[in-house]
Design a protein around this motif. Sequence first.
Motif, mmCIF file in Angstrom:
data_model
loop_
_atom_site.group_PDB
_atom_site.id
_atom_site.type_symbol
_atom_site.label_atom_id
_atom_site.label_comp_id
_atom_site.label_asym_id
_atom_site.label_seq_id
_atom_site.Cartn_x
_atom_site.Cartn_y
_atom_site.Cartn_z
ATOM 1 N N THR A 231 -3.718 -21.694 -38.782
ATOM 2 C CA THR A 231 -2.846 -21.303 -39.895
ATOM 3 C C THR A 231 -1.459 -20.928 -39.372
ATOM 4 O OG1 THR A 231 -4.798 -20.469 -41.005
ATOM 5 C CG2 THR A 231 -2.687 -19.742 -41.895
ATOM 6 N N ALA A 232 -1.427 -20.170 -38.272
ATOM 7 C CA ALA A 232 -0.138 -19.776 -37.685
ATOM 8 C C ALA A 232 0.631 -21.011 -37.234
ATOM 9 C CB ALA A 232 -0.372 -18.831 -36.510
ATOM 10 N N ILE A 237 5.060 -24.796 -37.803
ATOM 11 C CA ILE A 237 5.471 -26.210 -37.831
ATOM 12 C C ILE A 237 6.181 -26.523 -39.150
ATOM 13 C CG2 ILE A 237 4.611 -28.606 -37.864
ATOM 14 C CD1 ILE A 237 2.349 -27.548 -35.918
ATOM 15 N N ASP A 238 5.628 -26.018 -40.267
ATOM 16 C CA ASP A 238 6.271 -26.252 -41.576
ATOM 17 C C ASP A 238 7.688 -25.691 -41.588
ATOM 18 O OD1 ASP A 238 4.066 -27.503 -42.496
ATOM 19 O OD2 ASP A 238 3.416 -25.926 -43.899
ATOM 20 N N GLU A 239 7.823 -24.480 -41.050
ATOM 21 C CA GLU A 239 9.146 -23.825 -41.012
ATOM 22 C C GLU A 239 10.140 -24.665 -40.198
ATOM 23 O OE1 GLU A 239 9.572 -19.651 -39.333
ATOM 24 O OE2 GLU A 239 8.193 -19.426 -41.038
ATOM 25 N N ALA A 240 9.680 -25.118 -39.030
ATOM 26 C CA ALA A 240 10.556 -25.910 -38.162
ATOM 27 C C ALA A 240 10.934 -27.218 -38.848
ATOM 28 C CB ALA A 240 9.856 -26.187 -36.828
ATOM 29 N N PRO A 247 10.305 -33.625 -44.493
ATOM 30 C CA PRO A 247 9.307 -33.259 -45.505
ATOM 31 C C PRO A 247 8.165 -32.466 -44.868
ATOM 32 C CG PRO A 247 9.233 -35.622 -45.038
ATOM 33 C CD PRO A 247 10.416 -35.077 -44.305
ATOM 34 N N VAL A 248 7.564 -31.600 -45.675
ATOM 35 C CA VAL A 248 6.512 -30.710 -45.175
ATOM 36 C C VAL A 248 5.201 -31.066 -45.840
ATOM 37 C CG1 VAL A 248 5.724 -28.311 -45.332
ATOM 38 C CG2 VAL A 248 8.079 -28.811 -44.647
#
Length: 373
Positions: A231-232, A237-240, A247-248
């Motif tokens: 999860t972390a 990764i989504d933030e980066a 796209p996320v």
Amino acid sequence: MSDDARPPDPSLLLAVESSCDETGIALIQDGRRILSNVVASQTALHAATGGIVPEVAARAHLRWIVPVLDQALSDAGATLDDVDAVAVTYGPGLAGSLLVGINFAKTLAWVHDKPLVGVNHLEGHLYAAWLRDADGTGPVEPVFPLVALIVSGGHTFLVEMRDHLTYRLLGQTVDDAAGEAFDKVGRLLGLPYPGGPAVSRSAEAATRHDADFPRAWLGETYDFSFSGLKTAARRTIDEARRDAGLPVGAGAGTEPEARLPDAMTAELAWGFQDSVVDVLVAKTMRAAEATGARSIVLGGGVAANTALRARLAIEAEALGLPLIVPRPALCTDNGAMIGAAGARRFAAGERASLALDARPSLPLALPAVAGRR
Ligand code: KG4
Ligand code: ZN
């Protein structure tokens, strides 16, 4: 059983592995020497779907099992008449995949009138540590009592062995297996399937080692958890990706232009891998000290990971304990490891009937020999 009553090792054992997505057949001499070890990998087939579709895997075993047998016999310069016994994985694994190997092994045993031995896949990963090449070369012999860490795509556990074929489960994952976590993070990073080797390769290229992911210590237990780390990793990764204007979420693509810059991917891969390796190594070493182990065994597909092998080697050496890790091709699924375990079972007098069935959830340590701390 007294030594007199103990049957000898089968001098030539044919071993079949088909529990997941590798079709493996090996010929093993004297219980440990690899005369041949042929593996047909379905990696390319499953890359299209980014994961294993069980029915596709079973059909691929059906397609490849006869050519794999032909190759294994030819590599060993042997015929089915030379074989003394047939060993086969009967669990744990995917039911459809297991059934192909089991039915194939049963047919060989029945038609050629050979004894059949059922092998636990996890025991195979452990016994890979005893394998040797045809010329007798191989790692040092594991010494009892030992602690073994088995890390694969489906399993992550620590066991103590005080003798052959007896296990005390010390700890296991409470959620994902380590390999599964590698595969998922690989997918999040847009790396090619399977994620484990790709994450490992990317991490090796990292020039910055700042990424910091959580470690799940779970108190004083020897259990593992990787879901919080996953999860972390997803959050980071989504933030980066958002910061980079990419796209996320799922389906973001594996093409280089859809990925984070290589340097950033490498740093994140390194951070994730470092967290996994830290916990695996720390718990293994603590277990080795607590149980008075005289050697340490590492096995399973994730044992092919260079960072894990290297870190455990350093820590084991610091404690003066030999570390036995099969070469990478013997860590991932293969028939030779099933042969090594099957030969032990055969020598202990075990025979399977022709009614042998698949056990998709077979545990390593059956209640008679196992107990949680
Ligand atoms: O033991 P195995 O071949 O199959 C099972 O019994 O599950 O393990 C496969 C797992 C996969 O999750 C794969 O990504 C992982 O082992 N793996 C690795 C590496 N090579 C294979 N994980 C990390 N680093 C590697 N070099
Ligand atoms: Zn495996």
